[in-house]
Design a protein around this motif. Sequence first.
Motif, PDB file in Angstrom:
ATOM      1  N   THR A 140      44.666   5.964 -51.350  1.00  0.00           N
ATOM      2  CA  THR A 140      44.693   4.516 -51.126  1.00  0.00           C
ATOM      3  C   THR A 140      46.084   3.920 -51.402  1.00  0.00           C
ATOM      4  OG1 THR A 140      44.078   3.956 -53.402  1.00  0.00           O
ATOM      5  CG2 THR A 140      42.269   4.350 -51.874  1.00  0.00           C
ATOM      6  N   GLU A 141      47.061   4.777 -51.644  1.00  0.00           N
ATOM      7  CA  GLU A 141      48.386   4.281 -52.059  1.00  0.00           C
ATOM      8  C   GLU A 141      49.022   3.387 -50.999  1.00  0.00           C
ATOM      9  OE1 GLU A 141      47.401   7.388 -52.083  1.00  0.00           O
ATOM     10  OE2 GLU A 141      47.550   8.140 -54.140  1.00  0.00           O
ATOM     11  N   VAL A 142      48.996   3.818 -49.723  1.00  0.00           N
ATOM     12  CA  VAL A 142      49.699   3.047 -48.682  1.00  0.00           C
ATOM     13  C   VAL A 142      49.032   1.683 -48.475  1.00  0.00           C
ATOM     14  CG1 VAL A 142      50.367   2.984 -46.247  1.00  0.00           C
ATOM     15  CG2 VAL A 142      50.694   5.072 -47.570  1.00  0.00           C
ATOM     16  N   ALA A 143      47.698   1.659 -48.496  1.00  0.00           N
ATOM     17  CA  ALA A 143      47.023   0.361 -48.357  1.00  0.00           C
ATOM     18  C   ALA A 143      47.426  -0.563 -49.499  1.00  0.00           C
ATOM     19  CB  ALA A 143      45.506   0.561 -48.327  1.00  0.00           C
ATOM     20  N   SER A 144      47.541  -0.006 -50.695  1.00  0.00           N
ATOM     21  CA  SER A 144      47.928  -0.828 -51.855  1.00  0.00           C
ATOM     22  C   SER A 144      49.316  -1.425 -51.627  1.00  0.00           C
ATOM     23  CB  SER A 144      47.963   0.005 -53.139  1.00  0.00           C
ATOM     24  OG  SER A 144      46.765   0.699 -53.322  1.00  0.00           O
ATOM     25  N   ILE A 145      50.226  -0.609 -51.139  1.00  0.00           N
ATOM     26  CA  ILE A 145      51.613  -1.058 -50.929  1.00  0.00           C
ATOM     27  C   ILE A 145      51.672  -2.090 -49.799  1.00  0.00           C
ATOM     28  CG2 ILE A 145      53.907  -0.254 -50.197  1.00  0.00           C
ATOM     29  CD1 ILE A 145      53.047   2.468 -51.646  1.00  0.00           C
ATOM     30  N   LEU A 146      50.867  -1.876 -48.760  1.00  0.00           N
ATOM     31  CA  LEU A 146      50.849  -2.815 -47.624  1.00  0.00           C
ATOM     32  C   LEU A 146      50.434  -4.227 -48.051  1.00  0.00           C
ATOM     33  CD1 LEU A 146      49.205  -0.670 -44.795  1.00  0.00           C
ATOM     34  CD2 LEU A 146      51.484  -1.723 -44.717  1.00  0.00           C
TER      35      LEU A 146
ATOM     36  N   PHE B 264      51.746  10.120 -57.175  1.00  0.00           N
ATOM     37  CA  PHE B 264      53.123   9.607 -57.274  1.00  0.00           C
ATOM     38  C   PHE B 264      53.844   9.839 -55.952  1.00  0.00           C
ATOM     39  CE2 PHE B 264      57.597  10.592 -58.077  1.00  0.00           C
ATOM     40  CZ  PHE B 264      58.030   9.465 -58.760  1.00  0.00           C
ATOM     41  N   THR B 265      53.659  11.041 -55.393  1.00  0.00           N
ATOM     42  CA  THR B 265      54.339  11.393 -54.141  1.00  0.00           C
ATOM     43  C   THR B 265      53.887  10.475 -53.012  1.00  0.00           C
ATOM     44  OG1 THR B 265      54.002  13.621 -54.945  1.00  0.00           O
ATOM     45  CG2 THR B 265      54.977  13.419 -52.762  1.00  0.00           C
ATOM     46  N   ALA B 266      52.571  10.292 -52.899  1.00  0.00           N
ATOM     47  CA  ALA B 266      52.058   9.457 -51.806  1.00  0.00           C
ATOM     48  C   ALA B 266      52.557   8.025 -51.951  1.00  0.00           C
ATOM     49  CB  ALA B 266      50.531   9.489 -51.792  1.00  0.00           C
ATOM     50  N   ALA B 267      52.627   7.526 -53.191  1.00  0.00           N
ATOM     51  CA  ALA B 267      53.093   6.149 -53.402  1.00  0.00           C
ATOM     52  C   ALA B 267      54.585   6.035 -53.075  1.00  0.00           C
ATOM     53  CB  ALA B 267      52.825   5.722 -54.845  1.00  0.00           C
ATOM     54  N   ALA B 268      55.376   6.952 -53.598  1.00  0.00           N
ATOM     55  CA  ALA B 268      56.831   6.856 -53.415  1.00  0.00           C
ATOM     56  C   ALA B 268      57.203   7.050 -51.949  1.00  0.00           C
ATOM     57  CB  ALA B 268      57.525   7.907 -54.288  1.00  0.00           C
ATOM     58  N   LEU B 269      56.660   8.090 -51.340  1.00  0.00           N
ATOM     59  CA  LEU B 269      57.021   8.347 -49.936  1.00  0.00           C
ATOM     60  C   LEU B 269      56.367   7.340 -49.003  1.00  0.00           C
ATOM     61  CD1 LEU B 269      56.935  12.253 -49.921  1.00  0.00           C
ATOM     62  CD2 LEU B 269      58.878  10.713 -50.252  1.00  0.00           C
TER      63      LEU B 269
ATOM     64  N   GLY C  32      58.336   5.119 -46.453  1.00  0.00           N
ATOM     65  CA  GLY C  32      57.997   5.305 -45.031  1.00  0.00           C
ATOM     66  C   GLY C  32      57.705   4.005 -44.314  1.00  0.00           C
ATOM     67  N   ILE C  33      57.180   3.005 -45.050  1.00  0.00           N
ATOM     68  CA  ILE C  33      56.888   1.726 -44.377  1.00  0.00           C
ATOM     69  C   ILE C  33      57.920   0.660 -44.756  1.00  0.00           C
ATOM     70  CG2 ILE C  33      54.418   2.161 -44.024  1.00  0.00           C
ATOM     71  CD1 ILE C  33      53.857   0.508 -46.529  1.00  0.00           C
ATOM     72  N   GLY C  34      59.005   1.098 -45.395  1.00  0.00           N
ATOM     73  CA  GLY C  34      60.116   0.190 -45.690  1.00  0.00           C
ATOM     74  C   GLY C  34      59.751  -0.962 -46.600  1.00  0.00           C
ATOM     75  N   LYS C  35      59.031  -0.658 -47.676  1.00  0.00           N
ATOM     76  CA  LYS C  35      58.611  -1.722 -48.606  1.00  0.00           C
ATOM     77  C   LYS C  35      59.389  -1.620 -49.905  1.00  0.00           C
ATOM     78  CE  LYS C  35      54.903  -4.187 -47.398  1.00  0.00           C
ATOM     79  NZ  LYS C  35      54.628  -5.560 -47.766  1.00  0.00           N
ATOM     80  N   ASP C  36      60.048  -2.721 -50.273  1.00  0.00           N
ATOM     81  CA  ASP C  36      60.821  -2.768 -51.503  1.00  0.00           C
ATOM     82  C   ASP C  36      59.938  -3.396 -52.584  1.00  0.00           C
ATOM     83  OD1 ASP C  36      62.633  -3.093 -53.502  1.00  0.00           O
ATOM     84  OD2 ASP C  36      64.048  -4.308 -52.353  1.00  0.00           O
ATOM     85  N   VAL C  37      59.050  -2.572 -53.143  1.00  0.00           N
ATOM     86  CA  VAL C  37      58.126  -3.097 -54.163  1.00  0.00           C
ATOM     87  C   VAL C  37      58.321  -2.353 -55.474  1.00  0.00           C
ATOM     88  CG1 VAL C  37      56.362  -3.852 -52.526  1.00  0.00           C
ATOM     89  CG2 VAL C  37      56.286  -1.518 -53.404  1.00  0.00           C
ATOM     90  N   ASN C  38      57.972  -3.020 -56.567  1.00  0.00           N
ATOM     91  CA  ASN C  38      57.990  -2.356 -57.877  1.00  0.00           C
ATOM     92  C   ASN C  38      56.645  -1.658 -58.043  1.00  0.00           C
ATOM     93  OD1 ASN C  38      60.484  -3.666 -58.581  1.00  0.00           O
ATOM     94  ND2 ASN C  38      59.257  -5.534 -58.818  1.00  0.00           N
TER      95      ASN C  38
END
Length: 355
Positions: free
Chosen positions: A280-286, A303-308, A312-318
């Motif tokens: 669910t990492e990418v949905a969280s970042i989106l 960690f890998t899925a969140a960082a990459l 990959g979607i160009g998000k500058d988030v903490n």
Amino acid sequence: MSVPAVAAVLCPLGSHRVVEPAGALPQTAWKVDNTPHARANEILCAVETLNIDSASFKQITEACGDDPRAIGAHIMATVHERGKQHNAVTGSGGMFIGRVLEIGAVLAARDDIAVGDRLASLVSLTLTPLFLDAVDDVDVATGQVRVRGKAILFESGIYARLPDDLPIEVALAVLDVAGAPAQVRRLTKPGATVCVIGADGKSGLLSCAQARERAGAGGRVVGIVPDASTPGARLLVEHGYVDDLIVADARNALAVLERLPAALPALADLVVSCVNVGGTEVASILCCKDHGTVYFFSMATSFTAAALGAEGIGKDVNMMVGNGYAKGHAVVALQTLRDHPAINDYFTARYAVRG
Ligand SMILES: NC(=O)c1ccc[n+]([C@@H]2O[C@H](COP(=O)([O-])OP(=O)(O)OC[C@H]3O[C@@H](n4cnc5c(N)ncnc54)[C@H](OP(=O)(O)O)[C@@H]3O)[C@@H](O)[C@H]2O)c1
């Protein structure tokens, strides 16, 4: 019976209990010495109930086909092999409730704890030496497991005396996830938009309550749940803990993305991941706006899925790792329950009344 080779010097962090590999601390160790006797800088407890961490319990129940006996045998086998309840697949543990049996001489001056006190461990089972005589009952619905056994708390270990005004199963359920509401309280600014993923679970409900309180009338709280008909999801809507619910499987990033313009048009300042599944990492970042914060409380986070994924979607988030500990977290979590009767009623119905 062979005696495990352990370091002779007593370490405040418990490294003297590490059997293998040499040089590890108890959390990263494969195996710890679970001899159920307190050394001079340890506290020995009689364990009554384990609260298995939700990501771990979901994995175990799936592997055991929801069979309580098989789950009990799985837990016995893990503890026998590793000297602790440390799930090798999810890497997570849980916590326990028990009574103090013995306090080592080095800790005898502590005035916050006495022999006979009932306490909840606030350190993970993944680092807690645990010796089990038996698993008596597995509650498949809640992940609470009644056992007979003994556990060791190290000098550095933290614990909470159990409150008098809450059933112990409720206190156990709340204290297990105490880090989430405490961190959300700290991270939510007045007027902020907060998105909680897995909003209808234990940590999700407590996080929504804190987000609502802190964000205030000018803020916005949105939950993501896979099913809007669960008692938790209904509570969130009926009692105004969320302004909107996104009903979606958070593993499906595109499905979540599709719903964002309506539910989170400006995206969230803070996203809190409270799910018990991976992916669910990418949905969280989106869901997070640029320079916002994603707090990954979920133990199923990669960690890998969140960082990459963010890259990959160009998000500058903490992105914050879900440290289960925040100063005063037990007090904040229990107070959240006391301040929110509807959530208190939900926890009582779900955790205190067991067949
Ligand atoms: N960081 C720490 O120190 C710490 C401490 C304790 C626990 N945890 C972790 O925190 C997480 C939450 O724990 P918890 O006790 O609050 O768990 P919980 O009560 O079991 O709640 C998990 C929630 O996630 C939801 N969910 C599951 N799959 C989903 C999906 N695909 N999309 C959206 N939502 C989904 C569930 O919804 P349904 O019930 O409707 O399926 C449920 O509401 C777990 O990963 C747990 O291991 C971390």
